[in-house]
Write a protein that holds these residues in place. Structure first.
Motif, PDB file in Angstrom:
ATOM      1  N   PRO A 110      34.004  35.893  42.129  1.00  0.00           N
ATOM      2  CA  PRO A 110      35.044  35.673  41.115  1.00  0.00           C
ATOM      3  C   PRO A 110      36.206  36.620  41.389  1.00  0.00           C
ATOM      4  CG  PRO A 110      33.205  36.896  40.169  1.00  0.00           C
ATOM      5  CD  PRO A 110      32.883  36.678  41.617  1.00  0.00           C
ATOM      6  N   TYR A 143      40.077  38.010  40.195  1.00  0.00           N
ATOM      7  CA  TYR A 143      41.167  38.067  39.228  1.00  0.00           C
ATOM      8  C   TYR A 143      42.071  39.220  39.619  1.00  0.00           C
ATOM      9  CZ  TYR A 143      43.568  38.699  34.801  1.00  0.00           C
ATOM     10  OH  TYR A 143      44.522  38.850  33.830  1.00  0.00           O
ATOM     11  N   GLU A 164      43.219  40.386  42.580  1.00  0.00           N
ATOM     12  CA  GLU A 164      42.583  41.253  43.585  1.00  0.00           C
ATOM     13  C   GLU A 164      43.291  41.160  44.934  1.00  0.00           C
ATOM     14  OE1 GLU A 164      40.095  43.281  42.904  1.00  0.00           O
ATOM     15  OE2 GLU A 164      38.898  42.401  41.277  1.00  0.00           O
ATOM     16  N   ASP A 175      40.392  33.200  39.135  1.00  0.00           N
ATOM     17  CA  ASP A 175      40.279  33.114  37.681  1.00  0.00           C
ATOM     18  C   ASP A 175      41.645  33.346  37.030  1.00  0.00           C
ATOM     19  OD1 ASP A 175      39.238  33.011  35.154  1.00  0.00           O
ATOM     20  OD2 ASP A 175      38.337  35.004  35.202  1.00  0.00           O
ATOM     21  N   ASN A 197      42.877  31.920  33.146  1.00  0.00           N
ATOM     22  CA  ASN A 197      41.869  32.971  33.186  1.00  0.00           C
ATOM     23  C   ASN A 197      40.771  32.674  32.166  1.00  0.00           C
ATOM     24  OD1 ASN A 197      41.105  35.871  31.744  1.00  0.00           O
ATOM     25  ND2 ASN A 197      41.090  35.923  33.964  1.00  0.00           N
ATOM     26  N   LYS A 246      35.273  36.576  33.726  1.00  0.00           N
ATOM     27  CA  LYS A 246      34.385  36.665  34.882  1.00  0.00           C
ATOM     28  C   LYS A 246      33.123  35.818  34.759  1.00  0.00           C
ATOM     29  CE  LYS A 246      31.539  39.641  37.527  1.00  0.00           C
ATOM     30  NZ  LYS A 246      30.797  40.878  37.654  1.00  0.00           N
ATOM     31  N   ASP A 287      31.132  41.055  43.501  1.00  0.00           N
ATOM     32  CA  ASP A 287      32.473  41.372  43.000  1.00  0.00           C
ATOM     33  C   ASP A 287      33.458  41.464  44.152  1.00  0.00           C
ATOM     34  OD1 ASP A 287      31.480  41.446  40.478  1.00  0.00           O
ATOM     35  OD2 ASP A 287      31.790  43.605  40.158  1.00  0.00           O
ATOM     36  N   ALA A 288      34.716  41.177  43.855  1.00  0.00           N
ATOM     37  CA  ALA A 288      35.739  41.193  44.904  1.00  0.00           C
ATOM     38  C   ALA A 288      36.234  42.600  45.208  1.00  0.00           C
ATOM     39  CB  ALA A 288      36.915  40.319  44.483  1.00  0.00           C
ATOM     40  N   ASP A 289      35.938  43.562  44.333  1.00  0.00           N
ATOM     41  CA  ASP A 289      36.539  44.883  44.499  1.00  0.00           C
ATOM     42  C   ASP A 289      35.699  45.811  45.380  1.00  0.00           C
ATOM     43  OD1 ASP A 289      34.416  45.340  42.879  1.00  0.00           O
ATOM     44  OD2 ASP A 289      35.552  46.055  41.162  1.00  0.00           O
ATOM     45  N   GLN A 292      32.811  46.971  44.985  1.00  0.00           N
ATOM     46  CA  GLN A 292      31.908  47.927  44.333  1.00  0.00           C
ATOM     47  C   GLN A 292      30.468  47.601  44.701  1.00  0.00           C
ATOM     48  OE1 GLN A 292      33.476  47.981  40.078  1.00  0.00           O
ATOM     49  NE2 GLN A 292      32.999  50.110  40.494  1.00  0.00           N
ATOM     50  N   ARG A 305      26.355  52.461  43.820  1.00  0.00           N
ATOM     51  CA  ARG A 305      27.560  51.710  43.513  1.00  0.00           C
ATOM     52  C   ARG A 305      28.786  52.573  43.777  1.00  0.00           C
ATOM     53  NH1 ARG A 305      29.340  46.861  40.919  1.00  0.00           N
ATOM     54  NH2 ARG A 305      30.866  47.166  39.283  1.00  0.00           N
ATOM     55  N   ARG A 352      35.805  51.310  42.910  1.00  0.00           N
ATOM     56  CA  ARG A 352      36.640  50.184  43.304  1.00  0.00           C
ATOM     57  C   ARG A 352      37.419  50.490  44.576  1.00  0.00           C
ATOM     58  NH1 ARG A 352      39.573  46.154  41.357  1.00  0.00           N
ATOM     59  NH2 ARG A 352      38.483  44.938  39.792  1.00  0.00           N
ATOM     60  N   THR A 370      40.001  48.326  37.106  1.00  0.00           N
ATOM     61  CA  THR A 370      39.176  47.383  36.367  1.00  0.00           C
ATOM     62  C   THR A 370      39.967  46.770  35.213  1.00  0.00           C
ATOM     63  OG1 THR A 370      37.208  47.130  35.032  1.00  0.00           O
ATOM     64  CG2 THR A 370      38.218  49.301  35.014  1.00  0.00           C
ATOM     65  N   THR A 371      39.642  45.521  34.891  1.00  0.00           N
ATOM     66  CA  THR A 371      40.335  44.867  33.779  1.00  0.00           C
ATOM     67  C   THR A 371      39.521  44.996  32.506  1.00  0.00           C
ATOM     68  OG1 THR A 371      39.277  42.814  34.427  1.00  0.00           O
ATOM     69  CG2 THR A 371      41.508  43.190  35.216  1.00  0.00           C
ATOM     70  N   TRP A 372      38.408  45.737  32.594  1.00  0.00           N
ATOM     71  CA  TRP A 372      37.562  45.880  31.413  1.00  0.00           C
ATOM     72  C   TRP A 372      37.977  47.128  30.663  1.00  0.00           C
ATOM     73  CZ3 TRP A 372      33.870  42.236  30.264  1.00  0.00           C
ATOM     74  CH2 TRP A 372      33.588  41.319  31.267  1.00  0.00           C
TER      75      TRP A 372
HETATM   76  N1  UDP Z   1      37.078  39.177  37.286  1.00  0.00           N
HETATM   77  C1  UDP Z   1      37.294  37.823  37.003  1.00  0.00           C
HETATM   78  N2  UDP Z   1      37.902  37.476  35.831  1.00  0.00           N
HETATM   79  C2  UDP Z   1      38.286  38.406  34.899  1.00  0.00           C
HETATM   80  C3  UDP Z   1      38.037  39.781  35.191  1.00  0.00           C
HETATM   81  C4  UDP Z   1      37.415  40.132  36.384  1.00  0.00           C
HETATM   82  O1  UDP Z   1      36.955  36.951  37.804  1.00  0.00           O
HETATM   83  O2  UDP Z   1      38.833  38.027  33.876  1.00  0.00           O
HETATM   84  C5  UDP Z   1      36.407  39.562  38.568  1.00  0.00           C
HETATM   85  C6  UDP Z   1      37.115  40.659  39.348  1.00  0.00           C
HETATM   86  O3  UDP Z   1      38.109  40.143  40.205  1.00  0.00           O
HETATM   87  C7  UDP Z   1      35.965  41.272  40.119  1.00  0.00           C
HETATM   88  C8  UDP Z   1      34.785  41.120  39.173  1.00  0.00           C
HETATM   89  O4  UDP Z   1      35.153  40.081  38.257  1.00  0.00           O
HETATM   90  O5  UDP Z   1      35.676  40.544  41.299  1.00  0.00           O
HETATM   91  C9  UDP Z   1      34.464  42.405  38.441  1.00  0.00           C
HETATM   92  O6  UDP Z   1      35.595  42.864  37.754  1.00  0.00           O
HETATM   93  P1  UDP Z   1      35.917  44.404  37.541  1.00  0.00           P
HETATM   94  O7  UDP Z   1      35.840  45.149  38.824  1.00  0.00           O
HETATM   95  O8  UDP Z   1      37.222  44.448  36.799  1.00  0.00           O
HETATM   96  O9  UDP Z   1      34.726  44.836  36.573  1.00  0.00           O
HETATM   97  P2  UDP Z   1      33.798  46.155  36.644  1.00  0.00           P
HETATM   98  O10 UDP Z   1      33.411  46.385  38.075  1.00  0.00           O
HETATM   99  O11 UDP Z   1      34.614  47.245  36.071  1.00  0.00           O
HETATM  100  O12 UDP Z   1      32.623  45.776  35.787  1.00  0.00           O
END
Ligand code: UDP
Ligand code: MG
Length: 335
Positions: free
Chosen positions: A16, A18, A20, A49, A77, A80, A100-102, A104, A203, A206, A211-213
């Motif tokens: 997924p 978003y 990135e 997304d 959007n 996730k 995840d795309a980041d 992690q 882990r 990033r 992060t978008t959270w």
């Molecule tokens: N992501 C998504 N839609 C969203 C928010 C995040 O598809 O609305 C994807 C984001 O690109 C990433 C993964 O979900 O690949 C995890 O997101 P993030 O790193 O922000 O979350 P965290 O690692 O902090 O839980």
């Protein structure tokens, strides 16, 4: 059940994405190195997304360079969890790995996941031994959340485990029969059962971007998890009611007896106020909790598709997703 137009592969990786754009080049570099070493037929299904940067442009460029990189472009959007659902619906692999795309989640771990899968496990989840680049508060709230959900729900949601895991095709097909909209994937993955095991990893932080959270989103995410996997918040009010009624009864008897012995007692403002405020508070909390469930029932009953797809790159327009789950525009442009 499988659509005949799509060619089946051994390994599907689901990403997924978003906003990135900064991570994609490095992500595919690492993923491609990993799948190259594994010598399996593969596909990488990326779900855009509703990104607001150039993520889609980058994804299409990568798809044109390597047709095994396939792209689902959602109409907006959706979050996730839903992006992941759409991706899983379109995969064909015998083994499916959401990541995840980041970066992690280290792609290099996929080899270990596959080893366990070949030993006969259906779900191999990657459990975080450590979390880098995350604040003390985030780690604390995360562990509290896993504790609470584990106590309250009937399924065991493994702690410190994200969506990075390997799913056997059987599990992915089973998940397609889960129609609910509140897609708390960690819970659903656990709910389906099957033969599960785990692999430990560290882990990392990033790679790029942030992060978008935020805590408000995480709080709502936690509520989704709890309310869709547990009835305890709904049930406990009967017991609270019982205890409060019992205490009121005791207090009432006390008052009656005291009135009989000592006569009418006018002052009583404090006890009245305490009782009214306390009961009023409890009633409001109860209403709020009931509301949480009713809101969710309303969401489900509307029966809207869970996701809408704008374009597909490298994937057949009519997927094998269950009816009323996702919707692809009737006449998708051919890419
Ligand atoms: N992501 C998504 N839609 C969203 C928010 C995040 O598809 O609305 C994807 C984001 O690109 C990433 C993964 O979900 O690949 C995890 O997101 P993030 O790193 O922000 O979350 P965290 O690692 O902090 O839980
Ligand atoms: Mg992340």
């Amino acid at each position: 059940m499988m659509s005949s137009t799509s060619e089946r592969v051994e390994l599907s990786i689901v990403v997924p994405v978003y906003n990135e754009e900064q991570n994609l080049d490095y992500l595919f570099e690492r993923l491609e190195a990993v799948v190259h070493n594994l010598k399996m037929s593969y596909e990488i299904v990326c779900i855009n997304d509703g990104s607001r940067d150039d993520t889609l442009k980058y994804l299409i460029a990568h798809h044109e360079r390597n047709p095994q990189i396939k792209v689902i472009n959602l109409a907006r959007n959706f979050g996730k969890e839903i992006a992941l659902t759409a991706g899983l619906d379109y995969t064909t692999g015998n083994a499916v790995v959401p990541i995840d795309a980041d970066l992690q989640d280290p792609p290099e771990l996929i080899g270990q996941l596959i080893e366990k899968w070949r030993e006969g496990y259906d779900v191999v989840y990657a459990t975080r031994r450590s979390r880098q680049g995350e604040s003390w508060l985030k780690r604390f709230t995360a562990s509290a959340f896993y504790n609470i959900i584990d106590r309250m729900s009937l399924v065991h949601v493994p702690a410190n485990t994200g969506d990075f895991r390997l799913l056997d095709r059987r599990v992915v097909e089973a998940l397609k029969h889960v129609p609910e909209r509140t897609r708390f994937m960690k819970g659903l993955f656990a709910w389906v059962g099957f033969k599960q095991t785990s692999v430990l990893f560290d882990r990392e932080a990033r790679h790029k971007g942030k992060t978008t959270w935020n805590y408000w989103k995480l709080w709502n995410f936690a509520l989704d998890g709890i309310f869709s996997f547990s009835f305890i918040p709904l049930k406990m009010w009967s017991y609270v009611g019982l205890v409060v009624s019992f205490m009121s009864l005791l207090y009432a008897s006390f008052l009656i007896i005291r009135t009989i012995i000592q006569g009418v007692d006018v002052p009583g403002y404090a006890s009245l106020m305490v009782a009214i405020l306390f009961l009023g508070g409890i009633q409001l909390i109860t209403l709020g909790i009931v509301g949480e469930y009713i809101g969710r029932v309303y969401e489900e009953v509307k029966g809207r598709p869970i996701y809408l797809i704008r374009d597909l790159y490298g994937l057949p327009p009519h997927s094998n997703h269950p009816p009323r789950r996702g919707y692809t525009a009737e006449f998708p442009k051919e890419h």
